[in-house]
Design an enzyme around this catalytic site. Structure first.
Site, PDB file in Angstrom:
ATOM      1  N   GLU A 193       1.680  -0.398  -4.907  1.00 39.20           N
ATOM      2  CA  GLU A 193       0.834   0.575  -5.208  1.00 39.20           C
ATOM      3  C   GLU A 193       1.554   1.696  -5.660  1.00 39.20           C
ATOM      4  O   GLU A 193       2.218   2.241  -4.613  1.00 39.20           O
ATOM      5  CB  GLU A 193      -0.001   0.888  -4.182  1.00 39.20           C
ATOM      6  CG  GLU A 193      -1.294   1.917  -4.714  1.00 39.20           C
ATOM      7  CD  GLU A 193      -2.106   2.095  -3.415  1.00 39.20           C
ATOM      8  OE1 GLU A 193      -3.392   2.498  -3.635  1.00 39.20           O
ATOM      9  OE2 GLU A 193      -1.714   2.136  -2.200  1.00 39.20           O
ATOM     10  N   ASP A 217       0.982  -1.276  -0.130  1.00 36.16           N
ATOM     11  CA  ASP A 217      -0.141   0.038  -0.070  1.00 36.16           C
ATOM     12  C   ASP A 217       0.914   1.268   0.102  1.00 36.16           C
ATOM     13  O   ASP A 217       2.015   1.344   0.696  1.00 36.16           O
ATOM     14  CB  ASP A 217      -0.745  -0.232   1.361  1.00 36.16           C
ATOM     15  CG  ASP A 217      -1.980   1.369   1.363  1.00 36.16           C
ATOM     16  OD1 ASP A 217      -2.526   1.288   0.644  1.00 36.16           O
ATOM     17  OD2 ASP A 217      -1.480   1.984   2.174  1.00 36.16           O
TER      18      ASP A 217
END
Length: 702
Positions: free
Chosen positions: A379, A343
């Site tokens: 990401e 993330d």
């Protein structure tokens, strides 16, 4: 209680059969107390007797698995200097492998009095705090080993442990929402039907439910608020939280592996649940604030934040980097997971100010003999300056391709000028990855994910509808590239419904037949809706859970998705290891790919710039540059894709016999059951009508 010196490594608590070793890092501590809790919650404090370097440690005989514990760190409290030790606050072990209980929000969890940020609060936080748990590390893996499915054969399914299973009628009610539910035969059967090779679980590291949500009666459903990087979240445990969650998680992994399905974890190493300088003191902040968090240079009271959550992990400090790497290795070696999706990965690469592909984090991952061998998915953005880094990660990494998402959405809603971009994304985004000698597999292709509209809502809403979140619909992305096709939300209009269903199939077909690695968001193949809410991070309820009962109304979509996935799996032309070159390959007179106009002629530069929304794509199965495991050249059938995102139907002229002598329609997004398509003319040079906003896939056998 008698305590022995023990060992500084490994960090955390380690049971060896006769007792438990406890070890914790802190450079700023003056004294550290180990706090043990019995069944009644009575606390016993033991001062750790040894300090080697910057690690405090001790060994307690006859401390068994299931023992709950925490730490109290005595040291300087000077927030202006970045020092926040407070021994009245019970602290979680950063290396805890299991955690019992939830935080109950109270003033005692904070090191200052509400309304007076400069004050010092010395109320004991133990009654309100979660506790670390000593675990039994022994587990019978029965020969389990990493699957290592090649990227080009991978189909990822992004899933939420709780949301995926809470309403499944085939799973016992007392198991739903747990790790055991994900491993239930009913779920595994669904994954296998879809051709899923990897389940990417949304955060399963122990996380905290934010106090602001708690006050509203909401929950942190997504889990992007980590407090324990080694502990499976106890809220997903079906059989206990005194270490049972570790056993249950391992059993889930073992079951999925037996079905040939990899387990990828969505991990949140960029920040923790302690928030900004006004946040609670739960763990890292009270242990060594300066080591674990990046502070503002020259203003160490405040936190440097590129995550939008109040703090950022200090990847400039050796101890934060060790924590991160130790955690990754633990999940691979002890929990047997097969990869990670990071993330806001750009935040981890900010060793100084800018995102740096040569940062210490990337170097450590690249040289690590364990972590470098599993799937690593970034990401590739954060909220800091210059944080959008799609295409900018090192060769070892793959990336969520946000440009793919935006382009496919725009193309199928009929945005003019998207044809060239569509072609680049469909063929693996060579403009992003080829210059660094990366391959199509660097692109994790997705159109929808947990963050944003579901596929059903993408074609059913023009605007977000997040009122249930309690933020006056101000949260969530406002520019969704969505289209409701004539009615906002649910409608009885049959024409609108038909067009929406066709668009779902268009998007799923494009996704599964594009070069790169496809990722399906959980429930998209089942017609899952969130009623227009594109930010259900706080909705742990039926709004976000998959409705398996209504999924029965979407069997056509589910079966069609499975058929498209099988087509991808059966034909290497859709999952090449190398980019298309657009020229004759290996002695063949034909190009490996050809772009054609509806009249059968090759696309010209003017055609690409004309704003047209129709084209045909010829994929030459004879021109695949890849070889199989034995070194033999791969030869496949050839395929012709007729693509029409225009609002009117178009007639396509099929290419002559040099492209193929016999074509067969294998997918038709306007006729998913191929009820009428089979009767259409598919001879070379023939003409074939393609309805508006639809796509045909034809196969040529040699």
């Amino acid at each position: 209680m008698h305590i022995w010196p023990g060992s500084p490594y490994p960090l955390g608590s380690r049971f060896d059969g006769g007792g438990t070793n406890f070890s914790i890092f802190s450079e700023v501590a003056e004294r550290i107390e180990l706090c043990l809790f019995d069944e009644a919650g009575t606390e016993t404090r033991v001062t750790l007797p040894e300090r080697d370097g910057l690690v405090w440690h001790g060994y307690l005989p006859q401390v068994w698995p299931g023992q709950r514990y925490g730490y109290r760190v005595h040291g300087p409290y000077d927030p202006a200097a970045g020092l926040r030790c407070n021994p009245s606050k019970l602290l979680l072990d950063p290396y805890a492998q299991a955690i019992d209980g939830e935080y109950r929000w109270d003033q005692a969890l904070f090191s200052y009095d509400f309304g007076d940020p400069g004050s010092y609060n010395d109320t004991d936080s133990a009654p309100y705090a979660s506790k670390a748990v000593v675990i039994n590390p022994y587990f019978d893996w029965v020969g389990d080993r990493p699957l290592r499915v090649p990227y080009n054969e991978t189909v990822i399914y992004e899933a939420h442990v709780r949301g995926m299973t809470m309403r499944h009628p085939g799973i016992p009610a007392d198991v739903r929402g747990s790790y055991a539910a994900i491993a239930h035969p009913a779920m595994i059967a669904h994954f296998r039907k879809l051709g899923v090779t990897a389940v990417e679980l949304m955060p399963v590291h122990q996380f905290v439910h934010d106090s602001t949500l708690d006050e509203k009666g909401l929950r942190n459903y997504w889990g992007y608020n980590t407090i324990g990087f080694f502990a499976p979240h106890n809220g997903y445990a079906g059989f206990g939280t005194r270490g049972e969650q570790v056993y249950e998680f391992k059993t889930m992994v073992r079951s999925l592996h037996r079905a040939g399905i990899e387990v990828i974890l969505d991990v949140v190493y960029n920040h923790t649940a302690e928030g900004n300088h006004m946040g609670p003191t739960l763990s890292f902040r009270g242990i060594d604030n300066q080591a674990y968090y990046r502070l503002v240079d020259g203003d160490e009271k405040h936190y440097y934040d590129t995550t939008g959550t109040g703090n950022s992990l200090n990847v400039r400090h050796h101890e934060s980097l060790r924590l991160l790497m130790d955690s990754l290795r633990y999940w691979v070696t002890e929990m047997h997971v097969d990869g990670f999706r990071f993330d806001l990965a750009s935040s981890l690469a900010r060793e100084f100010h800018s995102v740096d592909r040569l940062s210490a984090f990337f170097d450590l991952v690249n040289q690590d003999p364990v972590v470098s061998q599993v799937k690593l998915i970034a990401e590739p953005w954060d909220v800091g300056e210059g944080g959008y880094q799609v295409g900018g990660f090192p060769p070892l990494w793959t990336e969520w391709n946000g440009m793919y998402r935006d382009t496919i959405r725009d193309f199928w809603r009929g945005e003019p000028g998207t044809l060239g971009e569509f072609a680049a994304r469909f063929t693996g985004s060579s403009d992003l990855y080829e210059a660094d000698n990366r391959r199509p597999i660097a692109s994790i292709n997705f159109v929808t994910a947990h963050d944003g509209f579901t596929l059903n809502d993408l074609v059913s809403y023009n605007d977000k509808h997040n009122e249930d979140n309690g933020e006056d619909n101000n949260d969530g992305e406002s520019h969704n590239r969505s289209w409701n096709h004539g009615a906002e939300g649910d409608t009885d209009d049959a024409a609108v419904h038909t067009l929406r269903e066709r668009q779902k199939r268009n998007i799923l077909t494009t996704l599964l037949l594009s070069q790169g690695v496809p990722m399906i968001a959980h429930g998209d193949e089942l017609g899952r809706t969130q009623r227009g809410n594109n930010n259900v991070y706080c909705q742990d309820n039926e709004l976000s859970w998959v409705d398996w009962e209504s999924a029965r109304d979407n069997e056509v979509l589910t079966d069609y998705t499975a058929r498209a996935a099988r087509l991808r799996a059966a034909h290497p032309i859709f999952r090449r290891k190398r980019f298309f070159q657009g020229r004759p390959m290996r002695g063949s007179g034909d190009s490996d790919i050809s772009w054609l106009r509806p009249d059968g002629r090759h696309m010209s530069d003017e055609d690409w710039d004309s704003g047209r929304l129709t084209l045909a794509v010829f994929l030459n199965g004879q021109g695949i540059p890849d070889t199989d495991a034995l070194g033999e050249r791969i030869v496949d059938d050839s395929f012709l894709l007729l693509i029409n995102s225009h609002h009117q139907q178009h007639t396509f002229t099929l290419p002559d016999e040099s492209y193929g002598k016999a074509w067969q329609v294998v997918l038709d997004t306007a006729d998913p059951l191929l009820a009428t398509t089979r009767r259409r003319s598919t001879t070379p040079g023939g003409r074939l009508r393609v309805p508006s906003r639809s796509m045909l896939v034809l196969r040529c056998r040699y």
